[in-house]
Design a protein around this motif. Structure first.
Motif, PDB file in Angstrom:
ATOM      1  N   LYS A  63     -16.780  14.152  32.428  1.00  0.00           N
ATOM      2  CA  LYS A  63     -18.055  13.424  32.500  1.00  0.00           C
ATOM      3  C   LYS A  63     -19.204  14.399  32.712  1.00  0.00           C
ATOM      4  N   ILE A  93     -14.084   7.587  32.324  1.00  0.00           N
ATOM      5  CA  ILE A  93     -15.544   7.747  32.291  1.00  0.00           C
ATOM      6  C   ILE A  93     -16.226   6.436  31.939  1.00  0.00           C
ATOM      7  N   GLY A  94     -15.628   5.684  31.023  1.00  0.00           N
ATOM      8  CA  GLY A  94     -16.195   4.431  30.542  1.00  0.00           C
ATOM      9  C   GLY A  94     -16.911   4.626  29.220  1.00  0.00           C
ATOM     10  N   SER A  95     -16.649   3.751  28.268  1.00  0.00           N
ATOM     11  CA  SER A  95     -17.223   3.894  26.926  1.00  0.00           C
ATOM     12  C   SER A  95     -18.747   3.865  26.934  1.00  0.00           C
ATOM     13  N   GLU A  96     -19.330   3.006  27.748  1.00  0.00           N
ATOM     14  CA  GLU A  96     -20.794   2.921  27.772  1.00  0.00           C
ATOM     15  C   GLU A  96     -21.406   4.201  28.349  1.00  0.00           C
ATOM     16  N   THR A  97     -20.756   4.785  29.348  1.00  0.00           N
ATOM     17  CA  THR A  97     -21.249   6.041  29.900  1.00  0.00           C
ATOM     18  C   THR A  97     -21.116   7.168  28.884  1.00  0.00           C
ATOM     19  N   LYS A  99     -21.219   6.848  25.669  1.00  0.00           N
ATOM     20  CA  LYS A  99     -22.273   6.615  24.685  1.00  0.00           C
ATOM     21  C   LYS A  99     -23.629   7.108  25.190  1.00  0.00           C
ATOM     22  N   THR A 100     -23.951   6.797  26.435  1.00  0.00           N
ATOM     23  CA  THR A 100     -25.228   7.217  27.008  1.00  0.00           C
ATOM     24  C   THR A 100     -25.341   8.739  27.077  1.00  0.00           C
ATOM     25  N   LEU A 101     -24.285   9.399  27.527  1.00  0.00           N
ATOM     26  CA  LEU A 101     -24.321  10.849  27.665  1.00  0.00           C
ATOM     27  C   LEU A 101     -24.475  11.546  26.316  1.00  0.00           C
ATOM     28  N   ASP A 104     -28.041  10.858  24.846  1.00  0.00           N
ATOM     29  CA  ASP A 104     -29.083  11.643  25.500  1.00  0.00           C
ATOM     30  C   ASP A 104     -29.356  12.937  24.729  1.00  0.00           C
TER      31      ASP A 104
END
Length: 247
Positions: A63, A93-97, A99-101, A104
């Motif tokens: 992450k 980590i989570g798929s949405e996290t 995607k956000t990382l 960015d």
């Protein structure tokens, strides 16, 4: 002597796909290479640091490392889709996290990962009750089972090679994976089979496993490539192994 040159227009280029691969992964690039449509797709890779052993601690470290790994993909490529290629990492980590990382760094790219892709593949194939194979230790496998069940799937059968070392996972034989799929297919009325882990070899036995079990087979690498093509708006029929690519 200064030489003249032209610059190609982006509209004349292939669809740009990016793949963030684990440092320890020896499998996914080789498997995707066997089905890559070089006429339609340009695929660029980055690596992310990963531990020699697959544990919750090494997975969560990714992450922190993911933004730097995404930044190593050239921004000038203007990616259509970028995939983070770790099934268990995406679980923790989570798929949405994820995607956000990634967004960015590459804000215009669509983003996927193996867990997001597998769930989309199960929906496309109308698979609800899965036989589920992992190479992972119980703590990692358990987290993945929990996420799949929370996402609406029923784990009707499960088996693991219970291996912590990535270098060994990459060398588990196709024969072993095929036997595991056949064994799980007879348990508890499964209607699909899932081979988890981007470092576990399975491409060459997916269609044989489907013939011998009568069930659709989904692997992390197969689903991830299919989902990348899908998100990019490209044709998937005939572009990879298994029923997923022959809908």
């Amino acid at each position: 002597m200064k030489l003249p040159y032209d610059i190609d227009d982006r509209t004349d280029k292939k669809t740009a796909l990016g793949l963030i691969v684990l440092q320890a992964d020896e499998t996914i690039e080789n498997e995707i290479r066997t089905v890559l449509d070089n006429n339609a797709v340009g695929l660029l890779h980055s690596r992310i640091p990963s531990g020699a052993d697959l544990t919750p601690e090494t997975l969560m470290q990714m992450k922190a490392d993911l933004p730097a790994a995404a930044a190593l993909l050239p921004k000038s490529a203007r990616f259509d889709v970028i995939a983070y290629a770790c099934t268990s990492g995406a679980t923790y980590i989570g798929s949405e996290t994820v995607k956000t990382l990634v967004q960015d760094i590459h804000p215009t790219a669509q983003v996927t990962d193996p867990m997001r892709a597998v769930l989309a593949a199960c929906k496309a194939l109308r698979v609800k009750r899965i036989g589920f194979i992992t190479p992972y230790i119980e703590e990692v496998s358990g987290a993945m089972r929990t996420l799949l069940e929370k996402s609406g799937l029923e784990i009707s059968a499960f088996g693991s090679f219970s291996e912590e070392q990535e270098a060994i996972v990459a060398r588990i034989s196709h024969r072993s994976v095929l036997k595991a799929l056949i064994d799980l297919s007879t348990q508890n009325d499964v209607d699909g089979l899932f081979v988890s882990c981007t470092n576990l070899n399975s491409f060459s036995i997916i269609e044989e496993a489907e013939r011998r079990t009568g069930k659709p087979v989904i692997s992390s690498n197969q689903a991830l490539y299919w989902h990348m093509l899908t998100l990019a708006g490209l044709q998937t029929s005939g572009k990879g192994p298994g029923r997923l690519f022959h809908q």
